[in-house]
Design a protein around this motif. Structure first.
Motif, mmCIF file in Angstrom:
data_model
loop_
_atom_site.group_PDB
_atom_site.id
_atom_site.type_symbol
_atom_site.label_atom_id
_atom_site.label_comp_id
_atom_site.label_asym_id
_atom_site.label_seq_id
_atom_site.Cartn_x
_atom_site.Cartn_y
_atom_site.Cartn_z
ATOM 1 N N LEU A 366 0.819 -1.203 0.000
ATOM 2 C CA LEU A 366 0.000 0.000 0.000
ATOM 3 C C LEU A 366 0.851 1.251 0.000
ATOM 4 O O LEU A 366 0.625 2.179 -0.768
ATOM 5 C CB LEU A 366 -0.891 0.004 1.245
ATOM 6 C CG LEU A 366 -1.891 -1.123 1.374
ATOM 7 C CD1 LEU A 366 -2.541 -1.081 2.735
ATOM 8 C CD2 LEU A 366 -2.914 -1.033 0.293
ATOM 9 N N ILE A 367 1.835 1.289 0.876
ATOM 10 C CA ILE A 367 2.659 2.477 1.016
ATOM 11 C C ILE A 367 3.449 2.743 -0.256
ATOM 12 O O ILE A 367 3.722 3.891 -0.610
ATOM 13 C CB ILE A 367 3.580 2.336 2.236
ATOM 14 C CG1 ILE A 367 2.737 2.418 3.517
ATOM 15 C CG2 ILE A 367 4.645 3.421 2.260
ATOM 16 C CD1 ILE A 367 3.508 2.178 4.782
ATOM 17 N N SER A 368 3.774 1.692 -0.995
ATOM 18 C CA SER A 368 4.484 1.893 -2.259
ATOM 19 C C SER A 368 3.648 2.707 -3.233
ATOM 20 O O SER A 368 4.179 3.371 -4.124
ATOM 21 C CB SER A 368 4.853 0.542 -2.883
ATOM 22 O OG SER A 368 3.693 -0.148 -3.334
ATOM 23 N N ASN A 369 2.324 2.693 -3.050
ATOM 24 C CA ASN A 369 1.463 3.466 -3.932
ATOM 25 C C ASN A 369 1.512 4.962 -3.648
ATOM 26 O O ASN A 369 1.044 5.764 -4.445
ATOM 27 C CB ASN A 369 0.009 2.990 -3.824
ATOM 28 C CG ASN A 369 -0.298 1.867 -4.802
ATOM 29 O OD1 ASN A 369 0.476 1.616 -5.714
ATOM 30 N ND2 ASN A 369 -1.413 1.196 -4.602
ATOM 31 N N ILE A 370 2.053 5.361 -2.504
ATOM 32 C CA ILE A 370 2.155 6.785 -2.205
ATOM 33 C C ILE A 370 3.081 7.467 -3.204
ATOM 34 O O ILE A 370 2.834 8.580 -3.647
ATOM 35 C CB ILE A 370 2.659 7.004 -0.768
ATOM 36 C CG1 ILE A 370 1.630 6.473 0.238
ATOM 37 C CG2 ILE A 370 2.931 8.479 -0.494
ATOM 38 C CD1 ILE A 370 2.078 6.584 1.675
ATOM 39 N N SER A 371 4.179 6.804 -3.559
ATOM 40 C CA SER A 371 5.142 7.403 -4.476
ATOM 41 C C SER A 371 5.068 6.791 -5.871
ATOM 42 O O SER A 371 5.783 7.229 -6.772
ATOM 43 C CB SER A 371 6.559 7.244 -3.919
ATOM 44 O OG SER A 371 6.858 5.885 -3.686
ATOM 45 N N LEU A 453 -9.281 13.014 -3.560
ATOM 46 C CA LEU A 453 -8.999 13.750 -2.337
ATOM 47 C C LEU A 453 -7.657 13.299 -1.764
ATOM 48 O O LEU A 453 -6.852 12.677 -2.462
ATOM 49 C CB LEU A 453 -10.149 13.560 -1.330
ATOM 50 C CG LEU A 453 -10.889 12.211 -1.294
ATOM 51 C CD1 LEU A 453 -10.038 11.120 -0.701
ATOM 52 C CD2 LEU A 453 -12.202 12.338 -0.569
ATOM 53 N N PHE A 454 -7.393 13.649 -0.521
ATOM 54 C CA PHE A 454 -6.151 13.243 0.123
ATOM 55 C C PHE A 454 -6.323 11.819 0.629
ATOM 56 O O PHE A 454 -6.981 11.585 1.641
ATOM 57 C CB PHE A 454 -5.813 14.199 1.274
ATOM 58 C CG PHE A 454 -4.518 13.877 1.969
ATOM 59 C CD1 PHE A 454 -3.305 14.148 1.362
ATOM 60 C CD2 PHE A 454 -4.513 13.311 3.234
ATOM 61 C CE1 PHE A 454 -2.105 13.862 2.002
ATOM 62 C CE2 PHE A 454 -3.331 13.011 3.885
ATOM 63 C CZ PHE A 454 -2.125 13.283 3.267
ATOM 64 N N GLU A 455 -5.721 10.863 -0.081
ATOM 65 C CA GLU A 455 -5.958 9.460 0.230
ATOM 66 C C GLU A 455 -5.135 9.006 1.436
ATOM 67 O O GLU A 455 -3.992 9.433 1.630
ATOM 68 C CB GLU A 455 -5.651 8.571 -0.968
ATOM 69 C CG GLU A 455 -6.828 8.394 -1.912
ATOM 70 C CD GLU A 455 -8.033 7.752 -1.245
ATOM 71 O OE1 GLU A 455 -7.852 7.011 -0.266
ATOM 72 O OE2 GLU A 455 -9.159 7.992 -1.713
ATOM 73 N N LEU A 456 -5.726 8.095 2.199
ATOM 74 C CA LEU A 456 -5.120 7.604 3.425
ATOM 75 C C LEU A 456 -3.751 6.992 3.176
ATOM 76 O O LEU A 456 -2.812 7.182 3.947
ATOM 77 C CB LEU A 456 -6.051 6.568 4.083
ATOM 78 C CG LEU A 456 -5.592 5.938 5.381
ATOM 79 C CD1 LEU A 456 -5.415 6.992 6.457
ATOM 80 C CD2 LEU A 456 -6.596 4.881 5.841
ATOM 81 N N LEU A 457 -3.616 6.231 2.082
ATOM 82 C CA LEU A 457 -2.333 5.611 1.781
ATOM 83 C C LEU A 457 -1.885 5.882 0.352
ATOM 84 O O LEU A 457 -1.199 5.080 -0.254
ATOM 85 C CB LEU A 457 -2.405 4.102 2.033
ATOM 86 C CG LEU A 457 -2.275 3.728 3.495
ATOM 87 C CD1 LEU A 457 -2.547 2.255 3.710
ATOM 88 C CD2 LEU A 457 -0.883 4.079 4.016
ATOM 89 N N GLY A 458 -2.272 7.025 -0.164
ATOM 90 C CA GLY A 458 -1.798 7.399 -1.481
ATOM 91 C C GLY A 458 -1.547 8.883 -1.610
ATOM 92 O O GLY A 458 -1.058 9.335 -2.635
ATOM 93 N N THR A 462 -2.843 8.915 -5.773
ATOM 94 C CA THR A 462 -3.894 7.982 -6.166
ATOM 95 C C THR A 462 -5.247 8.672 -6.070
ATOM 96 O O THR A 462 -5.410 9.650 -5.337
ATOM 97 C CB THR A 462 -3.902 6.743 -5.260
ATOM 98 O OG1 THR A 462 -4.135 7.152 -3.912
ATOM 99 C CG2 THR A 462 -2.590 5.994 -5.346
ATOM 100 N N GLY A 463 -6.196 8.162 -6.831
ATOM 101 C CA GLY A 463 -7.527 8.736 -6.813
ATOM 102 C C GLY A 463 -8.597 7.682 -7.013
ATOM 103 O O GLY A 463 -8.402 6.715 -7.755
ATOM 104 N N TYR A 464 -9.716 7.880 -6.334
ATOM 105 C CA TYR A 464 -10.881 7.005 -6.458
ATOM 106 C C TYR A 464 -12.099 7.790 -6.921
ATOM 107 O O TYR A 464 -13.192 7.254 -7.004
ATOM 108 C CB TYR A 464 -11.211 6.377 -5.103
ATOM 109 C CG TYR A 464 -10.191 5.395 -4.595
ATOM 110 C CD1 TYR A 464 -10.413 4.024 -4.664
ATOM 111 C CD2 TYR A 464 -8.996 5.837 -4.047
ATOM 112 C CE1 TYR A 464 -9.472 3.129 -4.197
ATOM 113 C CE2 TYR A 464 -8.050 4.948 -3.578
ATOM 114 C CZ TYR A 464 -8.288 3.594 -3.651
ATOM 115 O OH TYR A 464 -7.352 2.705 -3.187
#
Length: 513
Positions: A366-371, A453-458, A462-464
């Motif tokens: 998950l955290i890899s999706n932040i960057s 928005l500001f995603e919890l782990l992105g 990332t966007g939904y």
């Protein structure tokens, strides 16, 4: 929201997991709004820290999420401005109307409403939420309100270390009392905690969520405080007591007058046995016990699952007889956030099972999706939702369910042609219809999220969202994606099968929807 994506097979004590691969479409063609009961509600959602911004404006104080974000956990990103929903709420409600939403799920910022965590109400914060709720009601949109979306006031964390102290129970109930009293004449659907299982595991076990507490060797970040061997059990215990106490308060003081409903929200994978062997079937059940049963068993049966008590020993608090009676049955509905599934395989080389290892492996992904430039999308497997809803029906007596979050992650790069999201929503809404026809007691469905928005782990990578928010535009203009058009057509009873033909390019979109 919280997500886990990977293509590898995780070996986790005696369970191992990998994500489903492939697309299984159970929709059986085009699904229409009229196929669902009239009382079934469709909506979308956001949460306070992820969308409001204005973090130090009009009396708001910091929450644990502010502190976590400003500690560098999002590569410098934070929710200080986010989507500026605090100032743009009227514009956003109009977009909800244009989209055809029947309900909207959002959270109240405890530190905006009661800046000191307890005591005096912030009148400007109170006015904001009153105005927002009134704007929704004026346009015929049901407000569904979450009280705690991973954002305990930082002042309470500093004073007594937040949820590992029983003092938090009393303060939460007092906060809930204010919300029920001030907004309950219009709000009929309350959720006490969002993703309570993931908040505990991420925040107190492996440390990748606020408040970032953990201890070696379990933490996946450099936690400076915490005890992963005991704090998750203590914090979960206090959260359950806080939830049940708030529900009791509502039922005794407000229910007869306001006629509302109070529930709690869990992040809900579907854990699929890797094979049909008895060992793998039992391993999948253990995963469900630790991930869902940790909270659902006390709520339905009055105590933790036996396997948890055996494994945790004296690290997990015991319920007194009065506590058990307080918690058992203390919900009017269960909210679930569902995106994906894991395969679970028995590992005969280990006799102990700690769900933290599952969470830690998922969190690394998950955290890899932040960057990441391109985040890993969810495989489309709508049968996982059907199986999850059937499990809740069979295992926990078919409680009323609201699907509070469901959606597809994509890069947040301005692309408006989000065809994968349309395919995902079409498939899962179709699966949901099949579950209803098979007796599921599901009452509503909310797409996550209404806007990027500001995603919890992105963070902002990332966007939904159904709507794209241009962060480079000082006005933070919202633009509808293909999925917004699809969802609008679905909600308004129009043809959805031709939506791909009706939108030729990015240039055909406009911010006016």
């Amino acid at each position: 929201m919280w997500t886990g994506q990977s293509s590898k097979l995780f070996t986790i004590d005696f369970i191992s997991c990998k994500l489903a691969i492939g697309f299984i479409n159970t929709c059986g063609g085009v699904v229409a709004r009229d196929d669902f009961p009239a009382e079934f509600v469709f909506g979308s959602g956001t949460s306070a820290y992820q969308v409001e911004g204005a973090v130090l404006e009009d009396g708001r104080t910091l929450s644990i999420w502010d502190t976590f974000a400003h500690s560098g956990n999002y590569n410098g990103a934070n929710g200080d401005v986010a989507c500026d929903g605090y100032h743009k709420y009227k514009e956003d409600v109009q977009l909800m109307v244009d989209t055809g939403l029947e309900a909207f799920r959002f959270s109240i910022s405890w530190s905006r409403l009661i800046p000191n965590g307890r005591g005096s109400i912030n009148e400007k914060g109170l006015q904001y939420y009153n105005d927002f709720i009134n704007e929704l009601i004026r346009h015929g949109i049901q407000p569904h309100v979450t009280l705690h979306h991973i954002d305990l006031p930082q002042v309470l964390e500093d004073e007594y270390e937040g949820w590992i102290s029983k003092k938090a129970v009393e303060d939460f109930v007092a906060y809930a009392d204010v919300c029920f009293r001030k907004f309950g004449d219009r709000v009929k659907h309350w959720t006490t905690f969002n993703e309570v299982n993931v908040f505990i595991l991420g925040g107190y076990d492996v440390g990748f969520l606020p408040p970032g507490r953990c201890s070696s060797p379990f933490g996946i970040i450099n936690c400076t405080r915490g005890d992963s061997t005991s704090e998750p059990y203590i914090a979960a215990h206090n959260l359950l007591l806080a939830h049940a106490s708030a529900v009791t308060l509502y039922r005794e003081k407000y229910k007869a007058m306001q006629h509302g409903f109070v529930g709690i929200n869990l992040y809900s994978y579907w854990f699929e046995p890797y094979t049909s062997t008895i060992e793998d079937v039992k391993a999948a059940q253990r995963a469900n016990d630790f991930f869902l049963g940790w909270f659902l068993n006390p709520l339905v049966h009055g105590d933790y699952p036996e396997i948890m008590k055996r494994n945790a020993g004296n690290r997990i608090p015991s319920f007194t007889k009065l506590d058990s009676e307080l918690i058992k049955g203390s919900f009017d509905f269960i909210g679930i956030n569902h995106y994906d599934k894991f395969y679970v395989k028995n590992n005969p080389n280990s006799l102990d099972m700690y769900i933290r290892d599952l969470v830690a492996d998922m969190a690394v992904t998950l955290i890899s999706n932040i960057s990441a430039i391109t985040p890993t999308q969810f495989d489309v497997d709508p049968l996982s939702l059907q199986k999850l809803l059937n499990y809740l029906k069979e295992e926990y007596g078919n409680p009323p369910i609201y699907i509070h979050e469901n959606g597809q992650v994509q890069p947040r790069n301005g692309t408006l042609m989000d065809t994968p999201r349309v395919e995902y929503l079409h498939a899962y809404i179709g699966a949901l219809l099949e579950s209803l026809r098979n007796g599921s007691n599901t009452k509503g469905y909310f797409v996550w999220s209404f806007m990027d928005l500001f995603e919890l782990l992105g963070g902002y990578n990332t966007g939904y969202g159904l709507y794209y928010v241009d962060l480079d535009d000082k006005d933070l203009t919202r633009y509808p994606k293909l999925s917004a058009h699809w969802y609008t057509n679905f909600l308004k009873g129009k043809n959805t099968s031709g939506i791909f033909l009706n939108v030729d390019s990015k240039d055909s979109f406009s911010s006016s929807h």
